[in-house]
Design a protein around this motif. Structure first.
Motif, short mmCIF file in Angstrom:
data_model
loop_
_atom_site.label_atom_id
_atom_site.label_comp_id
_atom_site.label_asym_id
_atom_site.label_seq_id
_atom_site.Cartn_x
_atom_site.Cartn_y
_atom_site.Cartn_z
N GLU A 180 -15.24 25.73 1.78
CA GLU A 180 -13.78 25.91 1.72
C GLU A 180 -13.34 27.06 2.61
O GLU A 180 -12.33 26.97 3.31
N THR A 181 -14.11 28.14 2.60
CA THR A 181 -13.77 29.30 3.43
C THR A 181 -13.86 28.95 4.91
O THR A 181 -12.98 29.31 5.70
N MET A 182 -14.92 28.23 5.29
CA MET A 182 -15.06 27.84 6.70
C MET A 182 -13.96 26.86 7.10
O MET A 182 -13.50 26.88 8.24
N ALA A 183 -13.54 26.01 6.19
CA ALA A 183 -12.49 25.04 6.50
C ALA A 183 -11.15 25.73 6.72
O ALA A 183 -10.43 25.43 7.68
N ARG A 184 -10.81 26.65 5.85
CA ARG A 184 -9.53 27.35 5.96
C ARG A 184 -9.55 28.46 7.00
O ARG A 184 -8.50 28.85 7.50
N ARG A 185 -10.75 29.02 7.22
CA ARG A 185 -10.91 30.16 8.11
C ARG A 185 -10.06 31.35 7.66
O ARG A 185 -9.64 32.19 8.44
N GLU A 186 -9.83 31.39 6.37
CA GLU A 186 -9.16 32.52 5.74
C GLU A 186 -9.67 32.64 4.32
O GLU A 186 -10.12 31.67 3.73
N GLY A 187 -9.64 33.88 3.83
CA GLY A 187 -10.12 34.11 2.49
C GLY A 187 -9.89 35.55 2.09
O GLY A 187 -9.52 36.39 2.92
N ASP A 188 -10.12 35.83 0.81
CA ASP A 188 -10.01 37.21 0.36
C ASP A 188 -11.42 37.78 0.23
O ASP A 188 -12.39 37.14 0.62
N CYS A 189 -11.53 38.99 -0.30
CA CYS A 189 -12.81 39.68 -0.31
C CYS A 189 -13.89 38.92 -1.08
O CYS A 189 -15.06 38.93 -0.68
N GLU A 190 -13.53 38.22 -2.15
CA GLU A 190 -14.53 37.44 -2.88
C GLU A 190 -15.09 36.34 -1.99
O GLU A 190 -16.30 36.09 -1.99
N ASP A 191 -14.23 35.69 -1.23
CA ASP A 191 -14.66 34.58 -0.38
C ASP A 191 -15.61 35.06 0.71
O ASP A 191 -16.61 34.40 1.00
N PHE A 192 -15.32 36.20 1.33
CA PHE A 192 -16.22 36.79 2.31
C PHE A 192 -17.58 37.06 1.67
O PHE A 192 -18.62 36.72 2.22
N SER A 193 -17.57 37.72 0.50
CA SER A 193 -18.82 38.12 -0.16
C SER A 193 -19.66 36.92 -0.57
O SER A 193 -20.88 36.91 -0.39
N ILE A 194 -19.02 35.90 -1.11
CA ILE A 194 -19.72 34.69 -1.54
C ILE A 194 -20.33 33.96 -0.34
O ILE A 194 -21.49 33.54 -0.38
N ALA A 195 -19.57 33.81 0.72
CA ALA A 195 -20.08 33.12 1.92
C ALA A 195 -21.26 33.87 2.52
O ALA A 195 -22.27 33.26 2.91
N LYS A 196 -21.18 35.20 2.57
CA LYS A 196 -22.29 36.00 3.10
C LYS A 196 -23.52 35.89 2.20
O LYS A 196 -24.64 35.72 2.69
N TYR A 197 -23.31 35.97 0.91
CA TYR A 197 -24.41 35.87 -0.05
C TYR A 197 -25.14 34.53 0.10
O TYR A 197 -26.36 34.48 0.22
N MET A 198 -24.40 33.44 0.08
CA MET A 198 -25.03 32.11 0.17
C MET A 198 -25.72 31.91 1.51
O MET A 198 -26.80 31.33 1.57
#
Length: 192
Positions: A67-85
């Motif tokens: 979802e984050t890659m699709a929107r190319r926008e996110g808040d701090c949780e989205d950045f952290s989750i994407a980096k973690y995974m």
């Protein structure tokens, strides 16, 4: 996941997923520190920070990496989750990473705090963790981030309170409903 990205979001997102998968493959043989730096840069350059209310019309939504890659926008949780995974898929050990909820000091007033989330990487159990952040793009040890006060942290194996060395719970999904919901949505995205 590329096929799913194409079906749900179109060719632009499918191309981004291809680049993401290529990044993961390139990272696998590298030392952790290089993995951290490259993943931090990838998402900090790809994703524009915006509030959940503006992206999802919800006050607190934890997006999957797709979802984050699709929107190319996110808040701090989205950045952290994407980096973690991404780091998990690149072979970083889960017990070395924690998604960390912090109070971040903003502005010159030391009493002005806002909720924020970062990814912390622990080279060893007692190490000063490196912080992957979307606000400060340089990887810095937590000791060089006095603006962040840890409240709790979690990963797939546990939930920690403050800076505790031992987890308060070994089942974070039982206590964090958003994490539980996110894990279910990530499984539907092919990330289980």
């Amino acid at each position: 996941m590329q096929q799913l990205a194409l079906q749900r979001y179109g060719p632009h997102t499918a191309d981004t997923v291809v680049r993401w998968r290529e990044l993961i493959d390139q990272l696998k043989p590298l030392p952790d520190i290089e993995k951290l730096a490259r993943v931090n840069t990838f998402f900090n350059q790809l994703v524009r920070w915006r509030q959940d209310i503006d992206i999802w019309q919800q006050h607190d939504y934890w997006a999957t990496p797709l979802e984050t890659m699709a929107r190319r926008e996110g808040d701090c949780e989205d950045f952290s989750i994407a980096k973690y995974m991404t780091l998990l898929l690149a072979g970083v050990e889960v017990d070395k990473m924690r998604i960390t909820y912090v109070k971040a000091q903003v502005g010159p007033d030391s009493n002005a705090n806002q909720a924020h989330m970062v990814l912390a990487y622990y080279d060893s159990g007692s190490a000063d963790p490196l912080i992957l952040d979307n606000m400060i793009t340089e990887l810095r040890p937590a000791s060089r981030r006095p603006d962040l006060k840890p409240v709790f942290s979690f990963n797939s194996q546990g939930l920690w309170v403050g800076t505790a060395a031992a987890p308060a719970s070994k089942d974070p999904a039982a206590r964090l409903s958003r994490w539980r919901e996110l894990l279910q949505r990530m499984a539907a995205d092919g990330l289980d």
